[in-house]
Design a protein around this motif. Structure first.
Motif, PDB file in Angstrom:
ATOM      1  N   SER A 353       0.804  -1.226   0.000  1.00  0.00           N
ATOM      2  CA  SER A 353       0.000   0.000   0.000  1.00  0.00           C
ATOM      3  C   SER A 353       0.837   1.277   0.000  1.00  0.00           C
ATOM      4  N   VAL A 354       0.182   2.332  -0.502  1.00  0.00           N
ATOM      5  CA  VAL A 354       0.780   3.666  -0.491  1.00  0.00           C
ATOM      6  C   VAL A 354      -0.276   4.615   0.071  1.00  0.00           C
ATOM      7  N   VAL A 355       0.068   5.395   1.085  1.00  0.00           N
ATOM      8  CA  VAL A 355      -0.907   6.272   1.737  1.00  0.00           C
ATOM      9  C   VAL A 355      -0.393   7.711   1.707  1.00  0.00           C
ATOM     10  N   PRO A 356      -1.092   8.617   0.980  1.00  0.00           N
ATOM     11  CA  PRO A 356      -0.665  10.020   0.962  1.00  0.00           C
ATOM     12  C   PRO A 356      -0.861  10.663   2.333  1.00  0.00           C
ATOM     13  N   LEU A 357       0.040  11.541   2.698  1.00  0.00           N
ATOM     14  CA  LEU A 357      -0.073  12.260   3.966  1.00  0.00           C
ATOM     15  C   LEU A 357      -0.321  13.722   3.631  1.00  0.00           C
ATOM     16  N   ASP A 358      -1.472  14.216   4.015  1.00  0.00           N
ATOM     17  CA  ASP A 358      -1.835  15.583   3.649  1.00  0.00           C
ATOM     18  C   ASP A 358      -1.228  16.553   4.660  1.00  0.00           C
ATOM     19  N   VAL A 359      -0.108  17.137   4.276  1.00  0.00           N
ATOM     20  CA  VAL A 359       0.554  18.081   5.184  1.00  0.00           C
ATOM     21  C   VAL A 359       0.728  19.459   4.554  1.00  0.00           C
ATOM     22  N   GLY A 360       0.136  19.654   3.374  1.00  0.00           N
ATOM     23  CA  GLY A 360       0.378  20.905   2.659  1.00  0.00           C
ATOM     24  C   GLY A 360       1.697  20.805   1.916  1.00  0.00           C
ATOM     25  N   PRO A 361       2.333  21.954   1.660  1.00  0.00           N
ATOM     26  CA  PRO A 361       3.589  21.934   0.894  1.00  0.00           C
ATOM     27  C   PRO A 361       4.622  21.013   1.553  1.00  0.00           C
ATOM     28  N   ALA A 362       5.423  20.350   0.759  1.00  0.00           N
ATOM     29  CA  ALA A 362       6.279  19.308   1.336  1.00  0.00           C
ATOM     30  C   ALA A 362       7.729  19.425   0.900  1.00  0.00           C
ATOM     31  N   THR A 363       8.231  20.654   0.735  1.00  0.00           N
ATOM     32  CA  THR A 363       9.650  20.813   0.384  1.00  0.00           C
ATOM     33  C   THR A 363      10.503  21.178   1.590  1.00  0.00           C
ATOM     34  N   LEU A 506       4.410  10.690   1.272  1.00  0.00           N
ATOM     35  CA  LEU A 506       3.511   9.547   1.407  1.00  0.00           C
ATOM     36  C   LEU A 506       4.168   8.465   2.260  1.00  0.00           C
ATOM     37  N   LEU A 507       3.309   7.600   2.810  1.00  0.00           N
ATOM     38  CA  LEU A 507       3.795   6.388   3.468  1.00  0.00           C
ATOM     39  C   LEU A 507       3.694   5.244   2.481  1.00  0.00           C
ATOM     40  N   PHE A 508       4.577   4.267   2.576  1.00  0.00           N
ATOM     41  CA  PHE A 508       4.424   3.084   1.729  1.00  0.00           C
ATOM     42  C   PHE A 508       4.858   1.834   2.471  1.00  0.00           C
ATOM     43  N   ASN A 509       4.275   0.739   2.052  1.00  0.00           N
ATOM     44  CA  ASN A 509       4.703  -0.560   2.563  1.00  0.00           C
ATOM     45  C   ASN A 509       4.734  -1.534   1.398  1.00  0.00           C
ATOM     46  N   ASN A 510       5.900  -1.885   0.984  1.00  0.00           N
ATOM     47  CA  ASN A 510       6.038  -2.787  -0.157  1.00  0.00           C
ATOM     48  C   ASN A 510       6.266  -4.233   0.269  1.00  0.00           C
ATOM     49  N   ALA A 511       6.053  -4.511   1.552  1.00  0.00           N
ATOM     50  CA  ALA A 511       6.209  -5.889   2.034  1.00  0.00           C
ATOM     51  C   ALA A 511       5.143  -6.778   1.411  1.00  0.00           C
ATOM     52  N   THR A 512       5.427  -8.062   1.317  1.00  0.00           N
ATOM     53  CA  THR A 512       4.413  -8.995   0.812  1.00  0.00           C
ATOM     54  C   THR A 512       3.636  -9.643   1.948  1.00  0.00           C
ATOM     55  N   GLU A 513       4.221  -9.696   3.146  1.00  0.00           N
ATOM     56  CA  GLU A 513       3.597 -10.447   4.243  1.00  0.00           C
ATOM     57  C   GLU A 513       3.124  -9.579   5.398  1.00  0.00           C
TER      58      GLU A 513
END
Ligand code: FRU
Length: 540
Positions: A353-363, A506-513
Motif C-alpha cells: 500500500s501507499v498512503v498520501p499524507l496531507d501536510v500541505g507543501p512538502a519541500t 507519502l507512506l508506503f509498505n512494499n512488504a508482501t507479508e
C-alpha cells in the motif's frame, strides 16, 4: 535567476554563490558560533580556496561575514586549506590550517584573531614565522594536511594530529607543542590502517561512557572512549571507530580491529565528507559539521552558480545502549524552525500500500515516525538466508516479506519522481530480525545527469525497540536518521516536478507479508533566511 533556483535550500548553510567544501575551525566564541569553510569566491567548482566565514547565535540563523583568510603569502598562495580552532584556558583562540605553498607543498600555518575583543572575529593575522610545520622525512609533500583541534597532554603540552599516508596506509601523525609555533614530532604514529589511502580531515575526540554531555577535547581518564575519524580520499567517505587513547604512549587502539578507521562504520551512508567536530562549551555538547556536496554534474553546478551545502550540525555522543557506535542527532535548535505540525496516529499500511499524507507543501519538512510490525505475520513468516544490501537488492521497488516500508519524500503527484527512505527487515535463519535502513535515489529525478544510487546499511535494533526515523527535507537535501541516530543517510536529490507546491509526502509498505502500523508527526519548517551581516544589526 539561476543562483536563486529551486534547488537552493532554506535552512541549510550555504554561501550565496560559488563553490564550498570542508567545514573549518568551528568554534563558540564570545556568544557567537563561528563557522569557516573552504570556499572558491570565483567559481562554482573547486579552486582558489579561501576561508569563508559566518556567525550565528544558534547554528541555524547565519550571517555571512567577509572572507576570513585568502591566499596572500608564499606558504598558502595555492590555497588556504582546512584547519581547526583551539581555545586556550585563558580564552585565547588559535587557528591552525594547511597552506598549499608556491610549490604546492602542504605546510601547517598559525593564525589568530587581530582583535580578540571582537566577538565577530572579522580580521585574522597570519603568524610571521609561518609555516610552523613542513612535511617530515618520509612523508610526501602533498600528503600532509588538515591539523586537528589541539588537546592537552599529561605532560602539560598541546598535541595535534595531522593526516597523511605511507604507500596505501592512511595514518595520523602527532605533534606536541607548547606555544603553537615550534613543534616536536612524536615517534611512531597515533594510528594507521593499511589499504585506506590518504586520511584527510582527521578528527580525534573523547566521548563519555556514562553521561550524555559532550567533552572538551582535552578530557581523558576513566569512563571515556576516544573517537578517531578519517575522511578517505580514495572512496570519499567519513569513517570513525571507537577506541582507547593512551596519552603516555601517544597511541590509540580500536575497540574492535575489524571495524577500524576506514574499514568499519561511517558517520553517514550518503553524501557526507570532510567532517569536523567541536566542543560547544555553551551547551556542553560535541557538535559535528559535515560537507554535503552535489550529486548532479559539474556542468549543472556551473549553470546554477553554486555547489555544496553543509549538513545540519549534529550532536554526537556514544550510544550507551550498544556501546559500539555513536548517536548523531540534528542540534535541538533545528526545532525552532518547526511551524505547524500534522499528526497521524496508527496508520495501517497493508502489504503493497501507499498512503498520501496531507501536510500541505512538502519541500521543507521535519518528519518523525515510528513503525510497528505485525506480530502475527512475524510469527508466520519463514526464516530466510537473503543476503540483503541497500545498494544491490533492487531498492524500494523490491518486495520482501517484511519490507521495504517507510516514506516517499519529494514525490510528485504521479509518483514518477520520489525518494523513498525506508526500512527493510530480514528474518534470518537464526530466527532473529536484521534491519536495514536505506534511501533510494533511482527515481528521485527525471534529470539524467544526477546520481541515482541507493544508499544505506544495517542498523542495530535492540530488543523491544520500535523502528523509528527522522527525516529532514529541504528542497534538494534529505537527511535521514534511524533508531535515534545510530545511522544516518544524507541524500542530494534534484526533482524536476516534485518542487515547491507540487512536492508531496507519502507512506508506503512494499512488504508482501507484514502489515505495518505507523505514527508520525510532520512539521512544516520555516526558512532560516541566511544573509550577509550588516552593521545595523544589533549585536547583543
Ligand atoms: C578535503 C580536502 C582537505 C584539504 C581541503 C582543500 O575535502 O581535500 O584535505 O585541506 O579539502 O580544499
Amino acid at each position: 535567476n539561476t543562483v536563486l533556483s529551486w534547488q537552493r535550500t532554506a535552512f541549510h548553510f550555504q554561501p550565496e554563490k560559488n563553490w564550498m567544501n570542508d567545514p573549518n575551525g568551528p568554534v563558540f566564541y564570545k556568544g557567537w558560533y563561528h563557522f569557516f569553510y573552504q570556499y572558491n569566491p570565483n567559481a562554482a567548482v573547486w579552486g582558489d580556496i579561501v576561508w569563508g566565514h559566518a556567525v550565528s547565535r544558534d547554528m541555524i540563523h547565519w550571517l555571512h561575514l567577509p572572507l576570513a583568510m585568502v591566499p596572500d603569502q608564499w606558504y598558502d598562495i595555492n590555497g588556504v586549506w582546512t584547519g581547526s580552532a583551539t581555545i586556550l584556558p585563558d580564552g585565547q583562540l588559535i587557528m591552525l590550517y594547511t597552506g598549499s605553498t608556491n610549490e604546492s607543498v602542504q605546510v601547517q600555518n598559525l593564525a589568530y584573531p587581530a582583535d580578540p575583543s571582537d566577538p565577530l572575529l572579522i580580521n585574522w593575522v597570519k603568524y610571521s614565522g609561518n609555516p610552523v610545520l613542513v612535511p617530515p622525512p618520509g612523508i610526501a609533500a602533498k600528503d600532509f594536511r588538515d591539523p586537528t583541534t589541539a588537546w592537552y597532554t599529561s605532560e602539560g603540552k598541546w598535541r595535534i594530529a595531522i593526516g597523511s599516508k605511507i604507500n596505501k596506509t592512511g595514518i595520523s601523525l602527532l605533534y606536541d607543542t607548547e606555544d603553537f609555533k615550534t613543534y616536536e614530532l612524536i615517534d611512531g604514529i597515533l594510528h594507521g590502517v593499511s589499504g585506506t589511502g590518504m586520511w584527510e580531515c582527521v578528527d580525534f575526540y573523547p566521548v563519555s561512557t556514562t553521561t550524555k554531555n559532550g567533552l572538551d577535547t582535552s578530557i581523558n581518564g576513566p569512563g571515556i572512549k576516544h573517537v578517531m575519524k578519517a575522511s578517505r580520499d580514495d572512496d570519499r567517505n567519513d569513517y570513525y571507530a571507537l577506541g582507547t587513547y593512551d596519552d603516555k604512549t601517544a597511541t590509540w587502539i580500536p575497540d574492535n580491529p575489524t571495524i577500524d578507521v576506514g574499514i568499519g562504520i561511517r558517520y553517514d551512508y550518503g553524501l557526507f565528507y570532510a567532517s569536523k567536530t567541536f566542543y560547544d562549551q555553551n551547551k556542553k555538547r560535541r557538535v559535528l559539521w559535515g560537507w554535503v556536496g552535489e550529486s548532479d554534474s559539474e556542468y549543472a553546478d556551473v549553470k546554477k552558480g553554486w555547489a555544496s551545502l553543509q549538513g545540519l550540525p549534529r550532536t554526537v555522543e556514544l550510544d550507551q545502549k550498544t556501546g559500539t557506535n555513536l548517536l548523531q542527532w540534528p542540534v535541538e535548535e533545528v526545532e525552532s524552525l518547526r511551524l505547524t505540525s500534522t499528526k497521524f496516529d496508527n496508520v495501517e499500511l497493508k502489504p503493497g500500500s501507499v498512503v498520501p499524507l496531507d501536510v500541505g507543501p512538502a519541500t521543507q519538512l521535519d518528519i518523525v515516525a515510528e513503525f510497528v510490525l505485525d506480530k502475527d505475520a512475524l510469527k508466520r513468516i519463514g526464516e530466510s538466508n537473503e543476503e540483503f544490501s541497500c545498494s544491490n537488492s533492487g531498492g524500494a521497488a523490491h518486495r520482501g516479506a517484511i519490507g521495504p516500508f517507510g516514506l516517499l519524500v519529494l514525490a510528485d503527484k504521479s509518483l514518477t519522481e520520489q525518494t523513498p527512505v525506508y526500512f527493510y527487515v530480514v528474518k534470518g535463519i537464526d530466527g532473529k530480525l536484521k534491519t536495514f535502513f536505506c534511501a533510494d535515489q533511482t527515481r528521485s529525478s527525471e534529470a539524467s545527469d544526477v546520481n541515482k544510487i541507493i544508499y544505506g546499511n544495517y542498523v542495530p535494533v535492540l530488543e523491544g525497540e520500535k523502528l523509528s526515523l527522522r527525516i529532514l527535507v529541504d528542497h534538494s537535501i534529505v537527511e535521514s536518521f534511524a533508531q535515534g541516530g545510530r545511522i544516518s543517510i544524507t541524500s542530494r536529490v534534484y526533482p524536476t516536478k516534485a518542487i515547491y507546491g507540487a512536492a508531496r509526502v507519502l507512506l508506503f509498505n512494499n512488504a508482501t507479508e507484514s502489515s505495518i502500523t505507523s505514527s508520525l508527526d510532520i512539521w512544516q519548517m520555516n526558512s532560516a533566511f541566511i544573509r550577509p551581516y550588516s552593521n545595523d544589526q544589533k549585536l547583543f
